[in-house]
Design a protein around this motif. Structure first.
Motif, PDB file in Angstrom:
ATOM      1  N   TYR A 152      43.094  36.604  39.242  1.00 12.96           N
ATOM      2  CA  TYR A 152      44.151  37.984  40.819  1.00 12.96           C
ATOM      3  C   TYR A 152      43.248  39.239  40.234  1.00 12.96           C
ATOM      4  CZ  TYR A 152      47.152  34.495  42.041  1.00 12.96           C
ATOM      5  OH  TYR A 152      47.642  33.737  43.215  1.00 12.96           O
ATOM      6  N   GLY A 153      42.565  39.426  39.563  1.00 13.69           N
ATOM      7  CA  GLY A 153      42.082  41.277  38.867  1.00 13.69           C
ATOM      8  C   GLY A 153      40.729  40.367  39.390  1.00 13.69           C
ATOM      9  N   CYS A 154      40.055  39.967  38.662  1.00 18.68           N
ATOM     10  CA  CYS A 154      38.666  39.124  38.027  1.00 18.68           C
ATOM     11  C   CYS A 154      38.152  37.929  37.731  1.00 18.68           C
ATOM     12  CB  CYS A 154      37.773  39.757  37.972  1.00 18.68           C
ATOM     13  SG  CYS A 154      35.975  39.640  37.689  1.00 18.68           S
ATOM     14  N   THR A 155      37.507  37.087  38.640  1.00 21.73           N
ATOM     15  CA  THR A 155      37.049  35.620  38.890  1.00 21.73           C
ATOM     16  C   THR A 155      36.271  35.556  37.659  1.00 21.73           C
ATOM     17  OG1 THR A 155      37.111  35.470  40.514  1.00 21.73           O
ATOM     18  CG2 THR A 155      35.693  33.741  39.317  1.00 21.73           C
ATOM     19  N   VAL A 156      35.226  36.647  36.864  1.00 19.39           N
ATOM     20  CA  VAL A 156      34.493  36.522  35.683  1.00 19.39           C
ATOM     21  C   VAL A 156      34.670  36.568  34.870  1.00 19.39           C
ATOM     22  CG1 VAL A 156      32.635  37.729  34.875  1.00 19.39           C
ATOM     23  CG2 VAL A 156      32.587  37.330  37.085  1.00 19.39           C
ATOM     24  N   PRO A 157      35.725  37.663  34.100  1.00 15.76           N
ATOM     25  CA  PRO A 157      36.904  37.412  33.001  1.00 15.76           C
ATOM     26  C   PRO A 157      38.146  36.230  32.947  1.00 15.76           C
ATOM     27  CG  PRO A 157      38.276  39.217  34.060  1.00 15.76           C
ATOM     28  CD  PRO A 157      36.169  38.531  34.834  1.00 15.76           C
ATOM     29  N   ALA A 158      38.939  35.673  33.613  1.00 20.84           N
ATOM     30  CA  ALA A 158      39.439  34.749  33.983  1.00 20.84           C
ATOM     31  C   ALA A 158      38.420  33.041  33.151  1.00 20.84           C
ATOM     32  CB  ALA A 158      39.989  34.278  35.335  1.00 20.84           C
ATOM     33  N   LEU A 159      37.292  33.343  34.092  1.00 27.91           N
ATOM     34  CA  LEU A 159      36.310  32.201  33.553  1.00 27.91           C
ATOM     35  C   LEU A 159      36.505  32.160  32.200  1.00 27.91           C
ATOM     36  CD1 LEU A 159      33.847  32.053  36.433  1.00 27.91           C
ATOM     37  CD2 LEU A 159      35.179  29.829  36.195  1.00 27.91           C
TER      38      LEU A 159
ATOM     39  N   PHE B  51      42.053  45.116  37.103  1.00 27.82           N
ATOM     40  CA  PHE B  51      41.674  44.230  36.416  1.00 27.82           C
ATOM     41  C   PHE B  51      42.905  44.831  34.921  1.00 27.82           C
ATOM     42  CE2 PHE B  51      38.530  43.109  33.161  1.00 27.82           C
ATOM     43  CZ  PHE B  51      38.490  41.713  32.672  1.00 27.82           C
ATOM     44  N   LEU B  52      42.257  46.331  34.874  1.00 29.85           N
ATOM     45  CA  LEU B  52      43.036  47.270  33.666  1.00 29.85           C
ATOM     46  C   LEU B  52      44.594  46.869  33.777  1.00 29.85           C
ATOM     47  CD1 LEU B  52      41.508  50.053  33.645  1.00 29.85           C
ATOM     48  CD2 LEU B  52      41.743  48.663  31.762  1.00 29.85           C
ATOM     49  N   PRO B  53      45.094  46.874  35.242  1.00 28.87           N
ATOM     50  CA  PRO B  53      46.691  46.627  34.693  1.00 28.87           C
ATOM     51  C   PRO B  53      46.550  44.969  34.465  1.00 28.87           C
ATOM     52  CG  PRO B  53      46.462  47.787  36.476  1.00 28.87           C
ATOM     53  CD  PRO B  53      44.553  47.367  36.446  1.00 28.87           C
ATOM     54  N   LEU B  54      46.386  44.843  34.779  1.00 30.15           N
ATOM     55  CA  LEU B  54      46.433  42.623  34.708  1.00 30.15           C
ATOM     56  C   LEU B  54      46.566  42.972  33.535  1.00 30.15           C
ATOM     57  CD1 LEU B  54      44.738  40.612  37.067  1.00 30.15           C
ATOM     58  CD2 LEU B  54      47.667  40.808  36.704  1.00 30.15           C
TER      59      LEU B  54
ATOM     60  N   PHE C  67      38.726  29.818  43.347  1.00 27.19           N
ATOM     61  CA  PHE C  67      40.391  29.406  44.689  1.00 27.19           C
ATOM     62  C   PHE C  67      41.025  31.017  44.314  1.00 27.19           C
ATOM     63  CE2 PHE C  67      38.362  25.573  44.260  1.00 27.19           C
ATOM     64  CZ  PHE C  67      37.834  25.712  45.587  1.00 27.19           C
ATOM     65  N   VAL C  68      41.538  31.525  43.474  1.00 26.84           N
ATOM     66  CA  VAL C  68      42.513  32.577  43.241  1.00 26.84           C
ATOM     67  C   VAL C  68      41.756  33.437  43.558  1.00 26.84           C
ATOM     68  CG1 VAL C  68      43.819  33.367  41.488  1.00 26.84           C
ATOM     69  CG2 VAL C  68      43.189  31.528  40.757  1.00 26.84           C
ATOM     70  N   PRO C  69      42.375  34.480  44.930  1.00 22.78           N
ATOM     71  CA  PRO C  69      42.005  35.596  44.848  1.00 22.78           C
ATOM     72  C   PRO C  69      41.973  36.599  44.230  1.00 22.78           C
ATOM     73  CG  PRO C  69      43.769  34.758  46.585  1.00 22.78           C
ATOM     74  CD  PRO C  69      43.310  34.203  45.120  1.00 22.78           C
ATOM     75  N   CYS C  70      40.705  37.058  43.965  1.00 20.26           N
ATOM     76  CA  CYS C  70      40.119  38.412  42.910  1.00 20.26           C
ATOM     77  C   CYS C  70      40.647  39.662  43.988  1.00 20.26           C
ATOM     78  CB  CYS C  70      38.984  38.026  42.428  1.00 20.26           C
ATOM     79  SG  CYS C  70      37.751  38.584  44.029  1.00 20.26           S
ATOM     80  N   SER C  71      40.385  40.847  43.209  1.00 20.27           N
ATOM     81  CA  SER C  71      41.277  42.075  43.561  1.00 20.27           C
ATOM     82  C   SER C  71      40.100  42.376  44.522  1.00 20.27           C
ATOM     83  CB  SER C  71      40.591  43.304  42.819  1.00 20.27           C
ATOM     84  OG  SER C  71      39.266  42.906  42.296  1.00 20.27           O
ATOM     85  N   ALA C  72      38.583  41.641  44.693  1.00 22.96           N
ATOM     86  CA  ALA C  72      37.948  42.024  45.681  1.00 22.96           C
ATOM     87  C   ALA C  72      38.187  41.242  46.845  1.00 22.96           C
ATOM     88  CB  ALA C  72      36.302  41.686  45.740  1.00 22.96           C
TER      89      ALA C  72
END
Lengths: 616, 75
Positions: free
Chosen positions: A378-385, A334-337, A406-411
């Motif tokens: 691609y990092g985390c769905t939560v901040p993406a939302l 998430f951080l680098p993204l 549907f975007v594969p998050c880091s997990a």
């Protein structure tokens, strides 16, 4: 304490200015009833203290999206003492129009002329005193990203005065004054005539009559008549206060764009920069793994072994699991993204990314601006939302909210890489990612055809390139990390504890019975049923759980599962139900209907896809 | 002609913007009737169009659907 509101057009450097004056203590909240963010900070200057409120960027006070609406409502409903208008000096011709609109408020005001360096590079010279004289308020030149002029800017707050009243052409002015006299408020009178605010009953008829007269006379709606008046006045002012000679800077910008927006090279660069960031994410991920995760895991084990009750033990270790999950899986990706995205934004590249990706996004019924939440996904769905807030219309936001899970998050990336990457090879994993993008595209197509209303077309400003300020980027990153740490992480930990409890009470064992028929259809071993619960509560744990459930080491899963089964399993886990934290975010941001729809959608997509694979 | 038909690198004056909502959005971002613009790029694969507004110095990307509704007179 006096209240000062920061207002300015998008990309004027308002948030840079705000972060320069605000220090680290920034309170953020949402505008009532919206998801538009509102930041406040206390600013102390010698003996005086101000509450500074950072309104979202607006082109005018005639709103065309939610953020602009929120800004207008704030100005209408809230009490404040000083208007601080931030202006992009290099775009003075356009910015002045908004400044004139703000002077209509008749409140004490100062003008902060930001990006003076940019203006200079473009060969624009601005006569500050002259502008000050024409507007009747202090005008302070600053370069917010370098912190230049900030002291004088804050100092000027105490010198804020009511601006000169700007008069329109005779017949427009007369109409405005007619309403103004009765309401004793010039700003409201103008807004009634523009039709921005519905006028009160007592002069509905007068306002309507004026509007009709304007439209008849000019052939355009009344708000355009007034906006044309302001445009004309601002051009006149700009002419008096600027000298322009073209400089090399523009050529440099155009040269860069020739490469970065090139139909072939532009996309190439885009791909490379994202490949680069993913490489960093993996490198950073393994670093964090060594430095933080392993010691933490050791700590967790020793902590758990210090208690004797097995139930307590389970709860401690699941709490630690939740904490470790956040440190080891989400943060490194998430951080680098977010760093990259903030950097792109600061440099001015992000709107070029929107320009380049608009074509693809268009195919799924969205437009280029919506690409950022998908990248963050691609990092985390939560901040993406959460970041879908930048999308201006509701339909697009909901569509994005349904597609982002549907975007594969880091997990899930961890699961995909471990299963497909390890057992089938890296190229298969990459192919899996491409297939995922195709699936999202097709889904977007289908979903957007349900709600036919066309997505508003892309229309964004493509600002000129700027040298970034590390301080401001870090602040942005910090802000997003905060959102993750205080919102998504606790849910992750709570989910983990809940899971621990389920195990303590032996409830998880029933999962296999419930899911057994389902597993059979997908030709997966029934023991894997339990992982579906994990998949909802903690996606990244599915892998560990799968190996526990099947009683073999993760790296030897292929001894009990056929390659095809591994593929089916990964597909199912990747697509089915967004995790608990994402569901909670969807609920908070979009309401329960979107949650239900999203769960139903992802479950059926996961089922259809993995069933489809099992048929081959 | 519409902005969409304007060849790359040519300057033109905006003569009209069609559609109530489009007008509002286009004008809000600072493209007005009478402004002189230059078409810088047309995005690949039917992508958006990048326009430089010579009159105020800003650069705006406009989707093709929107560009179709902006009318220009080449200079």
């Amino acid at each position: 304490m006096k209240k000062a509101v920061l207002v300015g057009q998008p990309n004027c450097g308002k948030s840079s200015f705000f972060s320069q004056i605000s220090g680290l203590r920034v309170q953020t909240s949402n505008f009532p009833g919206t998801t538009v963010k509102l930041s406040r900070a206390r600013v102390r200057f010698h003996s005086s203290e101000y509450e500074v409120i950072d309104l979202p960027g607006t082109y005018s006070l005639f709103p065309t999206d939610d953020a602009e609406k929120a800004a207008l409502n704030f100005i209408l409903d809230e009490d404040f003492d000083i208007v601080v208008n931030i202006m992009d000096a290099s775009l003075i011709w356009r910015s002045l129009e908004f400044t004139l609109e703000l002077t209509e408020l008749g409140k004490p005001m100062v003008v902060i002329l930001n990006m003076m360096d940019e203006a200079e590079r473009k060969g624009i010279k601005i006569h500050i005193e002259k502008l000050q004289e024409l507007l009747g308020v202090p005008v302070i030149p600053v370069i917010a990203i370098h912190g230049k002029g900030i002291y004088d800017a804050v100092k000027s707050f105490s010198m804020a005065v009511k601006p000169k009243e700007i008069h329109f052409t005779k017949h427009v002015e007369e109409a405005v004054e007619r309403i103004e006299k009765r309401r004793n408020n010039r700003f409201l009178a103008i807004k009634y005539i523009e039709g921005v605010i519905p006028s009160p009953k007592e002069f509905v008829r007068d306002v309507k009559e004026i509007q009709e007269r304007f439209t008849e006379f000019h052939g355009i709606p009344s708000y355009e008549v007034i906006s044309a008046e302001r445009h004309h006045l601002s051009m006149k002012i700009a002419e008096q206060v600027t000298e322009k000679k073209f400089r090399k800077k523009i050529e440099l910008d155009e040269k860069l764009d020739r490469f970065l927006l090139h139909p072939f090279l532009g996309y190439f660069f885009l791909l490379i920069s994202f490949a680069f960031i993913f490489a960093i994410a993996f490198w950073f991920g393994s670093l964090i793994e060594d430095l933080l995760v392993e010691p933490l895991e050791g700590f967790s084990v020793s902590l758990a072994s210090s208690v004797s009750s097995p139930a307590f033990k389970e709860i401690i270790s699941s709490t630690m699991d939740g904490i470790i999950g956040g440190v080891g899986i989400v943060l490194p990706y998430f951080l680098p993204l977010i760093f990259l995205i903030s950097l792109f934004e600061e440099v001015g590249y992000l709107s070029r990314v929107a320009f380049l990706t608009d074509v693809v996004m268009h195919k799924m019924g969205l437009h280029g601006k919506a690409v950022v939440p998908f990248i963050l996904g691609y990092g985390c769905t939560v901040p993406a939302l959460m970041s879908t807030r930048i999308i201006e219309n509701k339909r697009d936001r909901i569509l994005s909210a349904l597609l982002i899970p549907f975007v594969p998050c880091s997990a899930r990336t961890a699961v995909i890489l471990a299963l497909i990457g390890y057992f089938l090879g890296l190229w298969y994993a990459i192919a899996f990612y491409f297939a995922d993008i195709v699936v999202i595209g097709i889904l977007g197509r289908i979903l957007s055809s349900f709600k036919r209303e066309p997505s508003p077309e892309l229309i964004i400003e493509v600002p000129s390139y700027k040298a970034p300020s590390l301080k401001i980027i870090l602040k942005k990153v910090l802000f997003q990390v905060e959102e993750f740490v205080f919102y998504a992480w606790p849910i992750l930990i709570a989910g983990s504890i809940f899971l621990g409890l389920l195990q303590v009470f032996g409830i998880t064992n029933y999962a296999n019975y419930i899911f057994a028929p389902f597993m059979k259809i997908l030709s997966l071993p029934p023991n894997l049923g339990i992982t579906l619960i994990f998949g909802f509560l903690r996606k990244e744990l599915t892998l560990v759980m799968a190996s526990e459930a099947l009683g073999v080491d993760v790296l030897k899963l292929n001894s009990v599962l056929a390659i095809k089964q591994i593929l089916i399993f990964t597909t199912f886990v990747t697509f089915y139900i967004p995790c608990l934290s994402s569901v909670a975010t969807q609920w908070k941001e979009f309401g329960w209907k979107v949650v239900v729809l999203s769960i139903a959608l992802s479950f059926s997509v996961a089922f259809l896809l993995s069933f489809g694979i099992s048929l081959f | 002609m519409s902005l969409l038909e304007l060849p790359i690198g040519t300057r033109a004056r905006i003569s009209g913007i069609q559609g109530r909502m489009s007008r509002r959005r286009v004008m809000a971002i600072g493209l007005r009737e009478g402004d002189t613009i230059e078409l810088l790029y047309k995005g690949a694969f039917g992508g958006p169009i990048l326009v430089k507004n010579i009159s105020n110095g800003s650069q705006i990307a406009v989707g093709r659907g929107m560009a179709r509704r902006i009318f220009v007179v080449p200079l």
